[in-house]
Each structure stands twice: as structure tokens, then as C-alpha cells.
Design an enzyme around this catalytic site. Sequence first.
Site, PDB file in Angstrom:
ATOM      1  N   SER A   1       0.855  -1.187   0.000  1.00 16.63           N
ATOM      2  CA  SER A   1       0.000   0.000   0.000  1.00 16.63           C
ATOM      3  C   SER A   1       0.886   1.230   0.000  1.00 16.63           C
ATOM      4  O   SER A   1       2.044   1.166   0.450  1.00 16.63           O
ATOM      5  CB  SER A   1      -0.888   0.005   1.248  1.00 16.63           C
ATOM      6  OG  SER A   1      -1.508   1.266   1.438  1.00 16.63           O
TER       7      SER A   1
ATOM      8  N   TYR B   1      -2.669  -0.953  10.484  1.00 13.34           N
ATOM      9  CA  TYR B   1      -2.558  -1.213   9.052  1.00 13.34           C
ATOM     10  C   TYR B   1      -1.238  -0.659   8.518  1.00 13.34           C
ATOM     11  O   TYR B   1      -0.509  -1.348   7.788  1.00 13.34           O
ATOM     12  CB  TYR B   1      -3.740  -0.574   8.319  1.00 13.34           C
ATOM     13  CG  TYR B   1      -3.749  -0.774   6.825  1.00 13.34           C
ATOM     14  CD1 TYR B   1      -4.190  -1.969   6.267  1.00 13.34           C
ATOM     15  CD2 TYR B   1      -3.333   0.236   5.954  1.00 13.34           C
ATOM     16  CE1 TYR B   1      -4.206  -2.159   4.889  1.00 13.34           C
ATOM     17  CE2 TYR B   1      -3.348   0.060   4.581  1.00 13.34           C
ATOM     18  CZ  TYR B   1      -3.784  -1.140   4.055  1.00 13.34           C
ATOM     19  OH  TYR B   1      -3.804  -1.324   2.695  1.00 13.34           O
TER      20      TYR B   1
END
Length: 255
Positions: free
Chosen positions: A143, A156
Amino acid sequence: MKLEGKVALVTGGSQGIGQAIAIRLAQAGAAVVINYRSNPDGAKQTLSQVEAAGSRGLVVQADLASVEDIRRLVKESVAHFGTVDILVNNAGVEKNADFWTVSEEDYDTVLDTNLKGVFFATQTFVQHLIEAKRPGKIVNISSVHEELPFPHFTSYCASKGGLKMMTRNLAIELAPFNITINNVAPGAIETPINTKLLNDPEKLNALLANIPLKRLGQPRDVAGAVLFLASTDADYITGTTLFVDGGLLWNYQEQ
């Protein structure tokens, strides 16, 4: 076809980015193992599209937070196709919460899937390759948040930052076995995980203002990058991250 004769295992292949990756690899000639955790209907839809592309497919249920499930997933894949040449670590989860309210359960859910799961899926895959004396390719779906802060998603971000360093380390450790490992780091992609955002014009417009290309990415944008890294075109690339974000990373400003 770039991947003819190859077998690819795609985790989290029942929807969104994972589904697009499975289909794109099949279109390039690979047989595809479609892993899912809790969406069998989506996995079946992926399988039908893999087969429509003229490739063979296999659906295997496994929870990537369970090392036992991971080992079974790889074992069943090898038993069915004879080998696995490409591992795409796509499965992932995120939890939105203020840092001071994050529960241990939610923290474990995110880290177990996004980092521990990738670690042991990669380990099991590498063990197979070494035993079979075969080269291989690993592509992790990371990401932009392996680099970019994302307030209220600290677990995350920690998982993706850990994935970045794991990839760099393994690039060196696995090179003697002719195994490459790279990350693809999507930005804002139009997938089911972003349904709330897509239905909130104010938030969506604020996000688009941060993206130089002025659009959300599509799953196919990510799938194309994965295909490149999984092919012989990327034989001399390892330990790197390919950002697929429309320029978001270097233009982002927290509102």
C-alpha cells in the site's frame, strides 16, 4: 503468452484487486489457485472468469491468519497442479479506529493477516521452491501506506511498513535461489473496501484533489503491475516497491 506453463497462487482472490489479478494472470496463460477466506461465491465468480480466459483454476478456502491453513493451501495447490511458480500475497484487512481505542483483537486481526500471513505464506512457498529446485516470483500487495501516514489506521500502516522491510530483506536472502520478491503498492483503488468513500461526494472529491491523475485507480491497474513483476520481463527486479497510485504518494496532504 507471458505466463504460459506457470502456476500462480493468489490469496484473497474472491473480489476486488485479488480477483482482477487472478483474471489478468490467467489471461497471460497461468493456471491460477484462487484463495478465499469467507466469500465462496466471489471465488467461484473468479474461477469462472479464469476458465473463460482459457486457463485452469482451483479454489481453496484458507484463512491467512492461520499458519496451519497456509500450509494446507500451498500443499493442496502443489498437489493439484504439480507446482506453484508465482505467489501473490494479496489478502489483507484494515480497521479504522483512534489509536487510543484500538483493541488487541483488532490489532491481531490486522497484523496476523497482513504481515504474519504474508510471512508464512512466503515461507511455505519458498520451502516448496527450494525442495523442487525451481526459481520463483513473489509479489506482495502492499500500500502507499508503507510510506504514507494514515491516521486512525496505525495497525494497518505498521503491517505495510513491516511488509516493506520484509521484502527488502528477503530479496537478499532469496536471491541465491533465483527467487525474486517485490511489492506493488496501490493508492486509492475503486474496490468494495472503499464503498463508503465512493458514496460520500465530499470525501471523494477531497481525495481526488490529492491525486494528480484526478481519478481513482481500477483493480486492473494493479493487476497489470503484478503481471509485469511476475513475468520474465522483471527477472532483474527484486526488493523494490512499485507504486500504483496516480501520483498520490508525493502529492498527498492530510485534510
